[in-house]
Write a protein that holds these residues in place. Structure first.
Motif, mmCIF file in Angstrom:
data_model
loop_
_atom_site.group_PDB
_atom_site.id
_atom_site.type_symbol
_atom_site.label_atom_id
_atom_site.label_comp_id
_atom_site.label_asym_id
_atom_site.label_seq_id
_atom_site.Cartn_x
_atom_site.Cartn_y
_atom_site.Cartn_z
ATOM 1 N N ARG A 271 61.358 24.187 33.481
ATOM 2 C CA ARG A 271 62.476 23.432 32.911
ATOM 3 C C ARG A 271 63.382 22.928 34.019
ATOM 4 O O ARG A 271 63.774 23.683 34.915
ATOM 5 N N ALA A 272 63.737 21.650 33.952
ATOM 6 C CA ALA A 272 64.633 21.044 34.935
ATOM 7 C C ALA A 272 65.972 21.798 34.963
ATOM 8 O O ALA A 272 66.433 22.282 33.930
ATOM 9 N N PRO A 273 66.564 21.928 36.148
ATOM 10 C CA PRO A 273 66.298 21.142 37.356
ATOM 11 C C PRO A 273 65.072 21.566 38.169
ATOM 12 O O PRO A 273 64.764 20.908 39.167
ATOM 13 N N ARG A 274 64.405 22.652 37.810
ATOM 14 C CA ARG A 274 63.157 22.963 38.517
ATOM 15 C C ARG A 274 62.153 21.828 38.301
ATOM 16 O O ARG A 274 62.131 21.195 37.252
ATOM 17 N N LEU A 275 61.320 21.616 39.308
ATOM 18 C CA LEU A 275 60.273 20.606 39.228
ATOM 19 C C LEU A 275 58.929 21.245 39.529
ATOM 20 O O LEU A 275 58.838 22.170 40.334
ATOM 21 N N VAL A 276 57.900 20.751 38.886
ATOM 22 C CA VAL A 276 56.541 21.170 39.213
ATOM 23 C C VAL A 276 56.272 20.832 40.679
ATOM 24 O O VAL A 276 56.737 19.809 41.199
ATOM 25 N N LEU A 277 55.527 21.695 41.359
ATOM 26 C CA LEU A 277 55.275 21.514 42.794
ATOM 27 C C LEU A 277 54.553 20.201 43.078
ATOM 28 O O LEU A 277 53.668 19.786 42.326
ATOM 29 N N ARG A 278 54.926 19.602 44.210
ATOM 30 C CA ARG A 278 54.336 18.319 44.596
ATOM 31 C C ARG A 278 54.018 18.311 46.091
ATOM 32 O O ARG A 278 54.508 19.130 46.856
ATOM 33 N N GLY A 279 53.218 17.347 46.481
ATOM 34 C CA GLY A 279 53.012 17.018 47.886
ATOM 35 C C GLY A 279 52.528 18.159 48.753
ATOM 36 O O GLY A 279 51.676 18.961 48.351
ATOM 37 N N LYS A 280 53.075 18.232 49.981
ATOM 38 C CA LYS A 280 52.632 19.220 50.964
ATOM 39 C C LYS A 280 52.871 20.651 50.484
ATOM 40 O O LYS A 280 52.058 21.535 50.735
ATOM 41 N N GLU A 281 53.993 20.854 49.794
ATOM 42 C CA GLU A 281 54.280 22.203 49.305
ATOM 43 C C GLU A 281 53.233 22.647 48.289
ATOM 44 O O GLU A 281 52.764 23.794 48.325
ATOM 45 N N LYS A 283 50.130 21.634 48.125
ATOM 46 C CA LYS A 283 48.887 21.897 48.851
ATOM 47 C C LYS A 283 48.927 23.259 49.539
ATOM 48 O O LYS A 283 47.938 23.998 49.542
ATOM 49 N N LYS A 284 50.076 23.585 50.117
ATOM 50 C CA LYS A 284 50.221 24.868 50.810
ATOM 51 C C LYS A 284 50.048 26.035 49.846
ATOM 52 O O LYS A 284 49.302 26.988 50.131
ATOM 53 N N ILE A 285 50.725 25.986 48.705
ATOM 54 C CA ILE A 285 50.655 27.096 47.748
ATOM 55 C C ILE A 285 49.277 27.140 47.083
ATOM 56 O O ILE A 285 48.719 28.224 46.861
ATOM 57 N N THR A 286 48.735 25.991 46.812
ATOM 58 C CA THR A 286 47.387 25.940 46.234
ATOM 59 C C THR A 286 46.375 26.605 47.165
ATOM 60 O O THR A 286 45.495 27.347 46.705
ATOM 61 N N LYS A 287 46.483 26.367 48.453
ATOM 62 C CA LYS A 287 45.554 26.977 49.408
ATOM 63 C C LYS A 287 45.680 28.499 49.403
ATOM 64 O O LYS A 287 44.665 29.216 49.440
ATOM 65 N N ILE A 288 46.898 29.006 49.355
ATOM 66 C CA ILE A 288 47.098 30.461 49.303
ATOM 67 C C ILE A 288 46.407 31.044 48.072
ATOM 68 O O ILE A 288 45.697 32.056 48.144
ATOM 69 N N GLU A 290 43.968 29.641 46.149
ATOM 70 C CA GLU A 290 42.518 29.447 46.169
ATOM 71 C C GLU A 290 41.846 30.370 47.183
ATOM 72 O O GLU A 290 40.757 30.905 46.913
ATOM 73 N N ASP A 291 42.466 30.579 48.324
ATOM 74 C CA ASP A 291 41.899 31.491 49.323
ATOM 75 C C ASP A 291 41.811 32.912 48.772
ATOM 76 O O ASP A 291 40.826 33.623 49.016
ATOM 77 N N ALA A 292 42.835 33.323 48.044
ATOM 78 C CA ALA A 292 42.828 34.673 47.471
ATOM 79 C C ALA A 292 41.777 34.809 46.377
ATOM 80 O O ALA A 292 41.038 35.800 46.318
ATOM 81 N N ILE A 293 41.683 33.810 45.527
ATOM 82 C CA ILE A 293 40.710 33.871 44.436
ATOM 83 C C ILE A 293 39.278 33.879 44.976
ATOM 84 O O ILE A 293 38.389 34.529 44.411
ATOM 85 N N ALA A 294 39.061 33.219 46.087
ATOM 86 C CA ALA A 294 37.720 33.158 46.685
ATOM 87 C C ALA A 294 37.219 34.532 47.112
ATOM 88 O O ALA A 294 36.001 34.760 47.176
ATOM 89 N N ILE A 295 38.155 35.436 47.422
ATOM 90 C CA ILE A 295 37.750 36.787 47.838
ATOM 91 C C ILE A 295 38.358 37.843 46.915
ATOM 92 O O ILE A 295 38.588 38.980 47.312
ATOM 93 N N ARG A 296 38.584 37.438 45.690
ATOM 94 C CA ARG A 296 39.187 38.352 44.697
ATOM 95 C C ARG A 296 38.320 39.596 44.536
ATOM 96 O O ARG A 296 37.106 39.485 44.306
ATOM 97 N N PRO A 297 38.913 40.767 44.662
ATOM 98 C CA PRO A 297 38.081 41.977 44.652
ATOM 99 C C PRO A 297 37.568 42.330 43.267
ATOM 100 O O PRO A 297 38.179 41.990 42.249
ATOM 101 N N THR A 298 36.442 43.024 43.255
ATOM 102 C CA THR A 298 35.954 43.643 42.022
ATOM 103 C C THR A 298 36.700 44.958 41.845
ATOM 104 O O THR A 298 36.673 45.825 42.725
ATOM 105 N N LEU A 299 37.373 45.098 40.728
ATOM 106 C CA LEU A 299 38.218 46.266 40.535
ATOM 107 C C LEU A 299 37.405 47.455 40.047
ATOM 108 O O LEU A 299 36.483 47.302 39.233
ATOM 109 N N PRO A 300 37.737 48.659 40.500
ATOM 110 C CA PRO A 300 37.136 49.849 39.915
ATOM 111 C C PRO A 300 37.708 50.049 38.509
ATOM 112 O O PRO A 300 38.720 49.425 38.138
ATOM 113 N N GLU A 301 37.088 50.890 37.733
ATOM 114 C CA GLU A 301 37.645 51.246 36.437
ATOM 115 C C GLU A 301 38.971 51.976 36.690
ATOM 116 O O GLU A 301 38.996 53.034 37.298
#
Length: 307
Positions: A271-281, A283-288, A290-301
């Motif tokens: 909700r404004a005044p917050r804005l959905v992330l754009r541009g370089k920011e 991309k930066k957060i998306t990389k963090i 996506e990098d984490a999800i790529a090596i997301r651990p298999t959890l024990p029970e």
């Protein structure tokens, strides 16, 4: 006035549509993911819930819908972050009417109250309700610290003040609280990047942020450390840390909401005044993320380890 102050309690996000209305269907998807992961409570109306942007009626709708959907599985708490004592007392009354089982409370907002004023504020609200209360102590972001002497006065005067969300960023404060109050004051860590350390030295639970995107990993850390399986908890925590650092940024709402899109349990609309992330920011957060999800651990029970 009964409340078990332990475990993982998500400070849940408020879900909006693209037209800036409450998205109750996505809200239920989000809450269901938390319950399925094994959380121990739900906290509405915190910073991540964008409480300062909600109308009184929207807060009531969210409380009623959450209480109905949770159906007694875990307690639902409402956060109080008001400018006046009168408004805080009214919100406590309304939250109780709508089915909340507890309150989380910040000191008065905007006005930098004195220690005496803060104590009187908390006392007035606590004496107006039978709901159990957790005081949110976050001097870093909200500029007012609730000291141990203030807690002493509060818990002696108000038996329903029972817990603290410890967000001073000073983990030694956990030991000071335990030394001073024993089990009279439960401690829930409120800083994701200090969560495991805090739990290991005596915190009873975790009011969490990244749980809004990764509920299973969050609860697994709590349950594993509680069961003494520290090495496993540390391994998950180390994987989690780049994501947990999203919680200690002024744009934590946007960052965490974007992460929840990747795990399909939330939307990124804010909700404004917050804005959905754009541009370089973005991309930066998306990389963090996506990098984490790529090596997301298999959890024990991790469920029912301590039964």
């Amino acid at each position: 006035m009964s409340m078990i102050w332990n475990g993982v309690m998500p400070a849940v996000t408020t879900q909006f549509t693209a037209n800036d209305e409450l998205d109750l269907e996505m809200f239920k998807i989000h809450i269901k993911a938390q319950l399925d992961a094994g959380v121990h409570g739900i906290v509405l109306g915190g910073t991540l819930g964008e409480a300062s942007t909600l109308t009184d009626e929207e807060r009531r709708i969210l409380t009623r819908e959450a209480v109905k959907f949770v159906n007694g599985k875990v307690p639902v708490l409402m956060n109080i972050a008001e400018q006046t004592t009168k408004a805080a007392i009214n919100l406590a009354k309304v939250a109780q009417e709508d089915g909340a089982k507890g309150l989380m409370m910040l000191p008065p907002m905007r006005y930098k109250a004195s220690d005496e004023e803060v104590v009187e504020y908390f006392k007035a609200v606590a004496n107006s309700t039978s709901l159990p209360i957790m005081i949110y102590n976050n001097p870093v972001d909200y500029k007012i610290e609730v000291t141990l002497d203030m807690f002493e006065e509060l818990i002696d005067a108000c038996p329903n003040i029972q817990a603290v969300k410890e967000s001073t960023r000073d983990t030694t404060n956990i030991t000071r609280i335990k030394n001073r109050f024993g089990n009279r004051l439960a401690i829930l860590t409120g800083v994701d990047t200090l969560a495991l350390e805090s739990l290991l030295i005596g915190a009873d639970g975790w009011v969490a942020g990244l749980v809004d995107a990764f509920p299973a990993e969050t609860v697994a850390i709590y349950e594993l450390q509680k069961a003494g399986r520290i090495k496993e908890a540390i391994e998950i925590y180390r994987w989690f840390m780049p994501l947990l650092e999203l919680d200690i940024n002024p744009k934590l709402v946007q960052y965490i909401k974007l992460a929840s899109v990747y795990t399909k349990i939330g939307s990124e609309y804010v909700r404004a005044p917050r804005l959905v992330l754009r541009g370089k920011e973005r991309k930066k957060i998306t990389k963090i993320i996506e990098d984490a999800i790529a090596i997301r651990p298999t959890l024990p029970e991790y469920k029912n380890l301590n039964n």
